[in-house]
Scaffold this active site. Sequence first.
Site, PDB file in Angstrom:
ATOM      1  N   GLY A 224       3.360   3.970  12.965  1.00  0.00           N
ATOM      2  CA  GLY A 224       4.060   2.732  13.327  1.00  0.00           C
ATOM      3  C   GLY A 224       3.498   2.107  14.594  1.00  0.00           C
ATOM      4  O   GLY A 224       3.315   0.885  14.675  1.00  0.00           O
TER       5      GLY A 224
ATOM      6  N   CYS B 287      14.008  10.652   5.469  1.00  0.00           N
ATOM      7  CA  CYS B 287      14.080  10.218   6.867  1.00  0.00           C
ATOM      8  C   CYS B 287      15.483  10.322   7.438  1.00  0.00           C
ATOM      9  O   CYS B 287      15.652  10.607   8.616  1.00  0.00           O
ATOM     10  CB  CYS B 287      13.556   8.799   6.996  1.00  0.00           C
ATOM     11  SG  CYS B 287      14.397   7.654   5.912  1.00  0.00           S
TER      12      CYS B 287
ATOM     13  N   GLU C 284      11.058  15.880  14.652  1.00  0.00           N
ATOM     14  CA  GLU C 284      11.313  15.753  13.220  1.00  0.00           C
ATOM     15  C   GLU C 284      10.455  16.766  12.462  1.00  0.00           C
ATOM     16  O   GLU C 284       9.242  16.812  12.647  1.00  0.00           O
ATOM     17  CB  GLU C 284      10.956  14.343  12.766  1.00  0.00           C
ATOM     18  CG  GLU C 284      11.290  14.110  11.312  1.00  0.00           C
ATOM     19  CD  GLU C 284      10.788  12.765  10.824  1.00  0.00           C
ATOM     20  OE1 GLU C 284       9.625  12.441  11.090  1.00  0.00           O
ATOM     21  OE2 GLU C 284      11.563  12.051  10.178  1.00  0.00           O
TER      22      GLU C 284
ATOM     23  N   GLU D 204      10.077   1.300  10.048  1.00  0.00           N
ATOM     24  CA  GLU D 204      11.065   2.293   9.594  1.00  0.00           C
ATOM     25  C   GLU D 204      10.437   3.654   9.829  1.00  0.00           C
ATOM     26  O   GLU D 204       9.598   4.107   9.046  1.00  0.00           O
ATOM     27  CB  GLU D 204      11.388   2.093   8.109  1.00  0.00           C
ATOM     28  CG  GLU D 204      11.967   0.732   7.768  1.00  0.00           C
ATOM     29  CD  GLU D 204      13.394   0.517   8.261  1.00  0.00           C
ATOM     30  OE1 GLU D 204      13.967   1.429   8.888  1.00  0.00           O
ATOM     31  OE2 GLU D 204      13.927  -0.580   8.034  1.00  0.00           O
TER      32      GLU D 204
ATOM     33  N   LYS E  15       0.851  -1.194   0.000  1.00  0.00           N
ATOM     34  CA  LYS E  15       0.000   0.000   0.000  1.00  0.00           C
ATOM     35  C   LYS E  15       0.884   1.240   0.000  1.00  0.00           C
ATOM     36  O   LYS E  15       1.562   1.535   0.990  1.00  0.00           O
ATOM     37  CB  LYS E  15      -0.900   0.056   1.245  1.00  0.00           C
ATOM     38  CG  LYS E  15      -1.937   1.175   1.128  1.00  0.00           C
ATOM     39  CD  LYS E  15      -2.622   1.482   2.431  1.00  0.00           C
ATOM     40  CE  LYS E  15      -1.920   2.532   3.252  1.00  0.00           C
ATOM     41  NZ  LYS E  15      -1.763   3.860   2.607  1.00  0.00           N
TER      42      LYS E  15
ATOM     43  N   GLY F  60       6.938   5.069   7.871  1.00  0.00           N
ATOM     44  CA  GLY F  60       6.101   6.243   8.077  1.00  0.00           C
ATOM     45  C   GLY F  60       6.383   6.870   9.424  1.00  0.00           C
ATOM     46  O   GLY F  60       7.475   6.729   9.992  1.00  0.00           O
ATOM     47  N   SER F  61       5.369   7.535   9.965  1.00  0.00           N
ATOM     48  CA  SER F  61       5.540   8.283  11.209  1.00  0.00           C
ATOM     49  C   SER F  61       5.533   7.354  12.426  1.00  0.00           C
ATOM     50  O   SER F  61       5.073   6.199  12.346  1.00  0.00           O
ATOM     51  CB  SER F  61       4.397   9.287  11.345  1.00  0.00           C
ATOM     52  OG  SER F  61       3.181   8.578  11.416  1.00  0.00           O
TER      53      SER F  61
END
Length: 490
Positions: free
Chosen positions: A239, A290, A389, A257, A182, A234-235
């Site tokens: 996650g 990232c 971030e 990740e 996805k 993703g964030s």
Amino acid sequence: MSSQPLPAIPTQLFINNEYIDSTSPNRLTVVNPYTGTQIPHAAHAATKHDIDAAVSAAQSAYKTTWAQTSPREKQACMLRFADLVEKHAERLAILESLPTGKPVTPTMQFDIAHMVEVYRYYAGWTDKLPGESYPASNGVYKIVRHEPLGVCAGIASWNATFLYIGWKIAPAVAAGNCFIFKPSEKSPFGALALGALFAEAGFPPGVVQIVNGGQETGSLLASHSGIAKISFTGSIGGGRAVQDAASKSNLKKVTLELGGKSPAIVFGDVDLQRAVGGVCGFLFNSGQVCVATSRVLVHSSIITPFTAALKTAFEEASATLGADPLDKSTVYGPVVDKAQFDKIMSYIAIGKETATLLTGGAQEGDRGYFIQPTIFVDPQPDSPILKEEIFGPVLAIQSFETEEEAVALANASDYGLAASIYTSNIDRALRVSSQLECGGVAINSPFIPELQTPFGGVKASGQGKELGKEGLLEYTEAKSIHIRLDVAKL
Ligand code: NAD
């Protein structure tokens, strides 16, 4: 706007080697961040029914066609796919660029080129998955086999869709699994276009499927009990939700990740231009990377010339902003959408109150979502621009006196994805690299993922690895086989 005709834009789901409509009439629209206007092609969003259909097709392919496909034929499918991606690179780059604003040239030269190499690399592993054996010291001969898991899924962020299609799908299918991917609802078109190329490359129906959708579709994958493993990029919030759903359903394996706040440490003995050039790599994809080194720690002996040179380089990059990402000469694009634009601008506002603005700090132009490359210096130690971030073209410079102080500042983060060390002293580079709390260190360059070495973070940056042999083994389960020998007959 570029004058070239746009390619056909795929919007349907790719399930069982066919493009099909979602069972829901809901469509997800995206805005072109270069123009700020909505793209008229809205992608379908996969429903529970669609995900069930994809899982069922993958389960069937896993037990039949893919299991019966020899390693050599698996390898041939992967190599043909890599060749097809290369052939269609320009079209794929345009499809990715339209909703994300990522310029086509860096997309072709890095994202797509890297994805192609990842498929070729893992194609070589299809017949090399090793096992172990141990002698019958206690009368039992032992074999360890690394077996595929079954149906695996991947959920990805929008900033580098093609990389994730390499890092997640390639090792999984090389190890014998089937895969449902996805993409982010913000970047569906390039990923969906790959469906036809997987089919043309000879992957049997159900081996690789691509389903668009937002958070709800992601949750359906994360909680599906027919899926054995999920790899998420993703964030931190996303996650966490994926890990929760995995543990509340079938305890599927999870690779995460997540974000980063990576440091670059620049020592006083460095070649200044080389270090400035490396730190400027931060601006790739407008800082929406990232591993981008958004915290730059500079030895006090060179802080004045370093900061001046970096300011000049950022201002040169800023002067190019506003160009069409579809134009092949464009290097820097807008940020991905209004939500990301607003988030970055809110951090810039915080930076103006908690640090000194050296350059940038504003929107560039009045069309689309361009933000000037921004540098803050001397931030307060607890400023959110140092702790959180930002995922945009905003970095902060701190100065240090000693190696110990540099390491302490670098490790003062919840994140632990990557780091760069700039120095001409290799002893120091290796000593410091072992003290940094992160998944990867680059010496005298930005951290760029390599095919052979594992990629992934520690601390809040995630768990599990992608790429290399470790990335392959993440899509296998070790099985122990014990053979009790008939000692009397030995
Ligand atoms: P995001 O978490 O909002 O979305 C990522 C993906 O997860 C999307 O496909 C989204 O639809 C899906 N998703 C969101 N919430 C979900 C949920 N509750 N359940 C299941 N799926 C869900 O992140 P984003 O804004 O797309 O990406 C930016 C973030 O990704 C940044 O934090 C960045 O650092 C991180 N990132 C990490 C890496 C890495 O390799 N470590 C690489 C790129 C980006």
